[in-house]
Motif scaffolding. Structure first.
Motif, PDB file in Angstrom:
ATOM      1  N   CYS A 218       0.835  -1.204   0.000  1.00 14.88           N
ATOM      2  CA  CYS A 218       0.000   0.000   0.000  1.00 14.88           C
ATOM      3  C   CYS A 218       0.873   1.259   0.000  1.00 14.88           C
ATOM      4  N   VAL A 219       1.935   1.242   0.787  1.00 12.38           N
ATOM      5  CA  VAL A 219       2.857   2.384   0.816  1.00 12.38           C
ATOM      6  C   VAL A 219       3.524   2.558  -0.544  1.00 12.38           C
ATOM      7  N   ASP A 220       3.930   1.451  -1.163  1.00  9.21           N
ATOM      8  CA  ASP A 220       4.565   1.524  -2.483  1.00  9.21           C
ATOM      9  C   ASP A 220       3.619   2.093  -3.541  1.00  9.21           C
ATOM     10  N   MET A 221       2.309   1.908  -3.350  1.00 13.56           N
ATOM     11  CA  MET A 221       1.326   2.407  -4.320  1.00 13.56           C
ATOM     12  C   MET A 221       0.912   3.850  -4.047  1.00 13.56           C
ATOM     13  N   GLY A 222       1.449   4.455  -3.002  1.00 15.64           N
ATOM     14  CA  GLY A 222       1.120   5.849  -2.727  1.00 15.64           C
ATOM     15  C   GLY A 222       0.107   6.058  -1.636  1.00 15.64           C
ATOM     16  N   GLY A 223      -0.227   5.017  -0.883  1.00 12.27           N
ATOM     17  CA  GLY A 223      -1.144   5.173   0.229  1.00 12.27           C
ATOM     18  C   GLY A 223      -2.532   4.619  -0.044  1.00 12.27           C
ATOM     19  N   VAL A 224      -3.338   4.603   1.010  1.00 13.76           N
ATOM     20  CA  VAL A 224      -4.687   4.040   0.934  1.00 13.76           C
ATOM     21  C   VAL A 224      -5.550   4.800  -0.071  1.00 13.76           C
ATOM     22  N   ALA A 225      -5.443   6.120  -0.085  1.00 14.46           N
ATOM     23  CA  ALA A 225      -6.283   6.928  -0.970  1.00 14.46           C
ATOM     24  C   ALA A 225      -6.040   6.586  -2.435  1.00 14.46           C
ATOM     25  N   VAL A 227      -4.782   3.717  -3.649  1.00 12.43           N
ATOM     26  CA  VAL A 227      -5.282   2.353  -3.886  1.00 12.43           C
ATOM     27  C   VAL A 227      -6.786   2.374  -4.093  1.00 12.43           C
ATOM     28  N   TRP A 228      -7.481   3.118  -3.230  1.00 11.12           N
ATOM     29  CA  TRP A 228      -8.941   3.209  -3.325  1.00 11.12           C
ATOM     30  C   TRP A 228      -9.365   3.866  -4.641  1.00 11.12           C
ATOM     31  N   SER A 229      -8.638   4.891  -5.060  1.00 11.41           N
ATOM     32  CA  SER A 229      -8.967   5.595  -6.297  1.00 11.41           C
ATOM     33  C   SER A 229      -8.812   4.688  -7.513  1.00 11.41           C
ATOM     34  N   ILE A 230      -7.730   3.915  -7.563  1.00  6.80           N
ATOM     35  CA  ILE A 230      -7.512   2.998  -8.685  1.00  6.80           C
ATOM     36  C   ILE A 230      -8.587   1.913  -8.708  1.00  6.80           C
ATOM     37  N   ALA A 231      -8.913   1.380  -7.533  1.00  5.52           N
ATOM     38  CA  ALA A 231      -9.952   0.349  -7.459  1.00  5.52           C
ATOM     39  C   ALA A 231     -11.304   0.897  -7.887  1.00  5.52           C
ATOM     40  N   ASP A 232     -11.576   2.144  -7.529  1.00  4.29           N
ATOM     41  CA  ASP A 232     -12.844   2.771  -7.915  1.00  4.29           C
ATOM     42  C   ASP A 232     -12.928   2.942  -9.432  1.00  4.29           C
ATOM     43  N   ARG A 233     -11.830   3.384 -10.044  1.00  7.47           N
ATOM     44  CA  ARG A 233     -11.808   3.536 -11.506  1.00  7.47           C
ATOM     45  C   ARG A 233     -11.957   2.186 -12.202  1.00  7.47           C
ATOM     46  N   GLY A 308      -7.049  -7.567  -1.399  1.00  7.53           N
ATOM     47  CA  GLY A 308      -7.540  -7.746  -2.759  1.00  7.53           C
ATOM     48  C   GLY A 308      -7.526  -6.451  -3.543  1.00  7.53           C
ATOM     49  N   LEU A 309      -7.885  -5.330  -2.877  1.00  5.97           N
ATOM     50  CA  LEU A 309      -7.843  -4.022  -3.535  1.00  5.97           C
ATOM     51  C   LEU A 309      -6.401  -3.606  -3.826  1.00  5.97           C
ATOM     52  N   VAL A 310      -5.491  -3.906  -2.895  1.00  7.41           N
ATOM     53  CA  VAL A 310      -4.080  -3.581  -3.106  1.00  7.41           C
ATOM     54  C   VAL A 310      -3.540  -4.344  -4.316  1.00  7.41           C
ATOM     55  N   ALA A 311      -3.915  -5.626  -4.421  1.00  2.00           N
ATOM     56  CA  ALA A 311      -3.472  -6.421  -5.569  1.00  2.00           C
ATOM     57  C   ALA A 311      -4.015  -5.842  -6.870  1.00  2.00           C
ATOM     58  N   ALA A 313      -4.865  -2.718  -7.456  1.00  2.00           N
ATOM     59  CA  ALA A 313      -4.186  -1.453  -7.728  1.00  2.00           C
ATOM     60  C   ALA A 313      -2.824  -1.685  -8.376  1.00  2.00           C
ATOM     61  N   ASN A 314      -2.150  -2.750  -7.980  1.00  4.04           N
ATOM     62  CA  ASN A 314      -0.845  -3.065  -8.565  1.00  4.04           C
ATOM     63  C   ASN A 314      -0.957  -3.617  -9.980  1.00  4.04           C
ATOM     64  N   TYR A 315      -2.045  -4.340 -10.265  1.00  8.39           N
ATOM     65  CA  TYR A 315      -2.169  -5.018 -11.560  1.00  8.39           C
ATOM     66  C   TYR A 315      -3.387  -4.549 -12.348  1.00  8.39           C
ATOM     67  N   SER A 316      -3.809  -3.318 -12.133  1.00  6.16           N
ATOM     68  CA  SER A 316      -4.997  -2.816 -12.828  1.00  6.16           C
ATOM     69  C   SER A 316      -4.803  -2.742 -14.337  1.00  6.16           C
ATOM     70  N   ASP A 317      -3.566  -2.562 -14.798  1.00  7.12           N
ATOM     71  CA  ASP A 317      -3.315  -2.486 -16.240  1.00  7.12           C
ATOM     72  C   ASP A 317      -2.495  -3.662 -16.763  1.00  7.12           C
ATOM     73  N   CYS A 318      -2.242  -4.649 -15.897  1.00  3.90           N
ATOM     74  CA  CYS A 318      -1.504  -5.837 -16.344  1.00  3.90           C
ATOM     75  C   CYS A 318      -1.890  -7.017 -15.467  1.00  3.90           C
ATOM     76  N   ASP A 319      -3.056  -7.563 -15.730  1.00  2.24           N
ATOM     77  CA  ASP A 319      -3.564  -8.662 -14.915  1.00  2.24           C
ATOM     78  C   ASP A 319      -2.705  -9.908 -15.112  1.00  2.24           C
ATOM     79  N   PRO A 320      -2.155 -10.484 -14.048  1.00  2.55           N
ATOM     80  CA  PRO A 320      -1.268 -11.647 -14.195  1.00  2.55           C
ATOM     81  C   PRO A 320      -1.977 -12.904 -14.677  1.00  2.55           C
ATOM     82  N   LEU A 321      -3.273 -13.045 -14.387  1.00  5.96           N
ATOM     83  CA  LEU A 321      -4.002 -14.220 -14.856  1.00  5.96           C
ATOM     84  C   LEU A 321      -4.240 -14.139 -16.361  1.00  5.96           C
ATOM     85  N   ALA A 322      -4.689 -12.977 -16.827  1.00  7.09           N
ATOM     86  CA  ALA A 322      -4.947 -12.809 -18.250  1.00  7.09           C
ATOM     87  C   ALA A 322      -3.670 -12.835 -19.072  1.00  7.09           C
ATOM     88  N   SER A 323      -2.565 -12.384 -18.496  1.00  6.50           N
ATOM     89  CA  SER A 323      -1.299 -12.354 -19.228  1.00  6.50           C
ATOM     90  C   SER A 323      -0.524 -13.662 -19.120  1.00  6.50           C
TER      91      SER A 323
END
Length: 655
Positions: A218-225, A227-233, A308-311, A313-323
């Motif tokens: 979560c810290v590596d992604m820039g914080g909770v806010a 992560v939440w923003s990416i998940a919302d999008r 699950g939301l953190v995961a 946020a990390n893979y929103s543009d590169c899903d490991p299952l689909a790739s």
């Protein structure tokens, strides 16, 4: 170098599972500590050989470790891996399950526990015998409970193999064998005390390991806010889907129902959790443990859901299952650890130790409860076992624990082909647990239900639920629809698309300034980006039949449907074959339900008694001989002193 050879890129090297010596050390220490606690518990229990001591800890255990054991034994690797997977692929609507847990907790505390603990039972199936006085029904409930236990044990053992095979080269069967052997060893020698004290260690490791992963990522992604923003999008944030359609996978209402059912079935009518409640001194302590358990459950599940939301946020543009980086949805969190935290030495070992802590605590609880059920419900009253001394009886229970562990390892090898852990486990356990829960609820809350009604209701409900679940898997109905996934940001896709773009530009574009300024690589990339979603190996479009049938009903309702069918059918059959007398259910039903039923019973039976007595008097009057009718009506009347004279009339004599 030969031109046909394909060099291994740095990106591909990073995807190779790596488990460093430090990771193996951290992981091994947790296993050694678990075995050590089992040995210490066995040594301290020497000289106290009894089945009561082995299965319930002598009912004198301290509430603090029991509370942690209750939480650790209930929260398994299914929750650690399955809950984040659900959030990653289907969104946060599942989290409202926590709201439904509150009324379920109150029902367990004030309806179930007072009856169970009040009768001082060891196996919860004893209640079925006390309430319905039927050995057949008790055997049915025992077999159903054993079936659900075996399914759950297999799921628990399979779940950590997903984590370990993601970060190491260890095979699934080897992982299951190691885990099952260690757990079976310490539970066999140490009994429930070994389970409780190892649960304390494993619960702390489990919570700490997952929490540490979530915080760092979560810290590596820039914080909770952020992560939440990416998940919302990405469409993952949803809490108030108030749709009343039973065919939607997750709605506010369906998750509420699932939360209520999980608390009743998996906590209230669960042998493993009941043994924790029964291991303390009083009912009040047991009820307090339940409320502490609910608070701990909230903390743990919130961490799992947020992972699950953190995961995502990390893979929103590169899903490991689909790739193609992972093969199964449940590998998403272990992959996150190895992919993003591999630079932190020992981090993978801590996470895998946490996952295995979850499975060890749950599996040990199930193995102990299996031994308890077999001993109390099948062997204890048999002629041969009835006269065994305490030490011999305890040895038999230990042997049963060993057999249960071996069977769990064998069954876990069959789970690999079933699919998502969370979906499969909840579907199967709801199908089996619904009818069983219906029997207990009918016994406690429907005092009129008799043995015939309970047996018929259970069989009808069980057949219906199993038929629906088998139909879903065979027919393919009710397959979940995943939210949109993307591989646009994957490095290999960008490289491929840029090469394709360059080739297309060179071969198809005329050398004119107008075309060069209007046709760019970005335009082609955006035009082709839809292929990365529609051509996924795992389709994100709805699967199954277009028509809504019984097979498309959300799995959230499966357990409650089983309860309702059991309750309704058993009530109808009981009323048709003769309701139970309230006196025969005293102490085995909820006091409020018992009082209400007694009032209804008294009301109807008082009228019925009056009617029957009136009919009997009329019939006896008609059966009197004619000579008796010719006698004076007041023939036995004696005239009191100082009173008016009374004239006697004869019915056959005219006046």
């Amino acid at each position: 170098m030969d031109s046909t050879e394909t060099p291994v890129t740095a990106e591909e090297e990073q995807l190779v599972p790596k488990f460093t010596p430090v990771d193996y050390t951290v992981f091994s220490l947790m296993l050694v500590a678990s075995v050590g606690i089992g040995l210490v518990s066995a040594i301290r229990s020497r000289g106290k050989a009894s089945t009561q001591e082995y299965l319930l800890g002598g009912k004198t255990m301290s509430p603090a470790p029991v509370a942690l054991s209750l939480l650790g034994g209930w929260i398994s690797a299914i929750s650690i891996l399955g809950n984040p997977t659900e959030i990653y692929f289907y969104g946060t609507q599942l989290t409202t399950i926590l709201i439904g847990c509150i009324p379920g907790c109150l029902f367990v505390a004030h309806v179930i526990l007072p009856i169970f603990i009040g009768h001082n039972i060891v196996s919860i199936n004893e209640y079925v015998h006390l309430r319905f006085r039927s050995r057949t029904l008790r055997n049915l409930s025992t077999l159903c409970l054993l079936l659900s236990n075996f399914i759950y044990m297999a799921m628990c053992l399979y779940a950590p193999t997903v984590a370990l095979t993601t970060v190491t080269e260890l095979s699934s069967w080897a992982s299951s064998l190691i885990m099952g052997s260690i757990c079976t060893f310490y539970i066999t020698i140490g009994g429930v005390k070994a389970v409780v004290y190892t649960d304390v260690l494993q619960t702390l490791i489990m919570f700490g390991g997952v929490l540490l992963v979530v915080i760092i990522c979560c810290v590596d992604m820039g914080g909770v806010a952020n992560v939440w923003s990416i998940a919302d999008r990405g469409g993952r944030i949803q809490f108030f889907n108030f749709s009343t359609s039973p065919f939607e996978r997750h709605t506010f209402w369906s998750t509420m129902v699932l939360g209520f059912y999980i608390m009743i079935y998996a906590v209230g009518f669960n042998q493993t959790t009941y043994q924790r409640f029964a291991s303390v001194r009083t009912l009040q302590i047991s009820q307090s443990l339940l409320y502490v358990f609910l608070v701990g459950l909230y903390f743990l599940w919130v961490v799992f859901y947020f992972s699950g939301l953190v995961a995502f946020a990390n893979y929103s543009d590169c899903d490991p299952l689909a790739s193609g980086k992972i093969e199964k949805p449940d590998q998403i969190i272990p992959f996150l650890v190895t992919d993003k935290l591999s630079h932190l030495t020992g981090m993978a070992g801590i996470f895998v130790a946490g996952v295995y802590g979850g499975v060890l605590s749950s599996l040990s609880s199930c193995v102990n409860s299996f031994a308890c059920i077999i001993w109390e419900d099948f062997l204890k009253d048999r002629p041969y076992f009835r006269h065994l001394c305490n030490s011999s009886a305890t040895n038999v229970v230990k042997l049963l624990s060993l057999i249960a562990g071996i069977l769990a390892v064998c069954l876990s090898l069959l789970v690999d082909k079933l699919g998502s852990i969370f979906h499969v486990s909840n579907s199967i356990l709801s199908a089996v647990g619904g009818p069983l829960t219906g029997i207990f609820i009918s016994g406690m809350c429907a005092p009129w239900v008799n043995t015939k009604g309970a047996i018929v209701g259970f069989i009808v409900s069980f057949v219906f639920n199993v038929w629906v679940v088998i139909g879903k898997f065979v027919r393919g109905g009710g397959a979940p629809t995943r939210l949109p996934l993307s591989t646009d940001g994957c490095p290999e896709n960008l490289f491929l698309l840029l090469n394709t773009t360059a080739t297309t530009i060179v071969s198809n574009v005329s050398v004119t300034d107008d075309v060069l300024t209007t046709t760019t690589a970005v335009d082609v990339l955006l035009a082709d980006s839809t292929l990365t979603v529609t051509d996924l190996p795992i389709s994100t479009v709805a699967q199954g039949s277009a028509d809504n049938t019984i097979y498309e009903v959300s799995y959230c309702y499966s357990g409650v449907i089983g309860i309702i069918i059991t309750f309704v059918v058993s009530s109808i059959v009981s009323l048709c074959t003769g309701a139970v007398n309230p006196k025969d259910t005293e102490g085995t039903v909820n006091p409020l339900c018992g009082r209400l039923y007694h009032c209804v019973w008294s009301f109807f039976n008082s009228h019925r008694t009056y009617s029957v007595e009136t009919i009997k008097e009329e019939e006896s009057f008609k059966m009197l001989p004619s000579t008796a009718l010719s006698q004076p009506i007041i023939s036995h009347y004696k005239e009191p002193k100082n009173s008016l004279s009374v004239t006697t009339y004869n019915l056959d004599t005219p006046s």
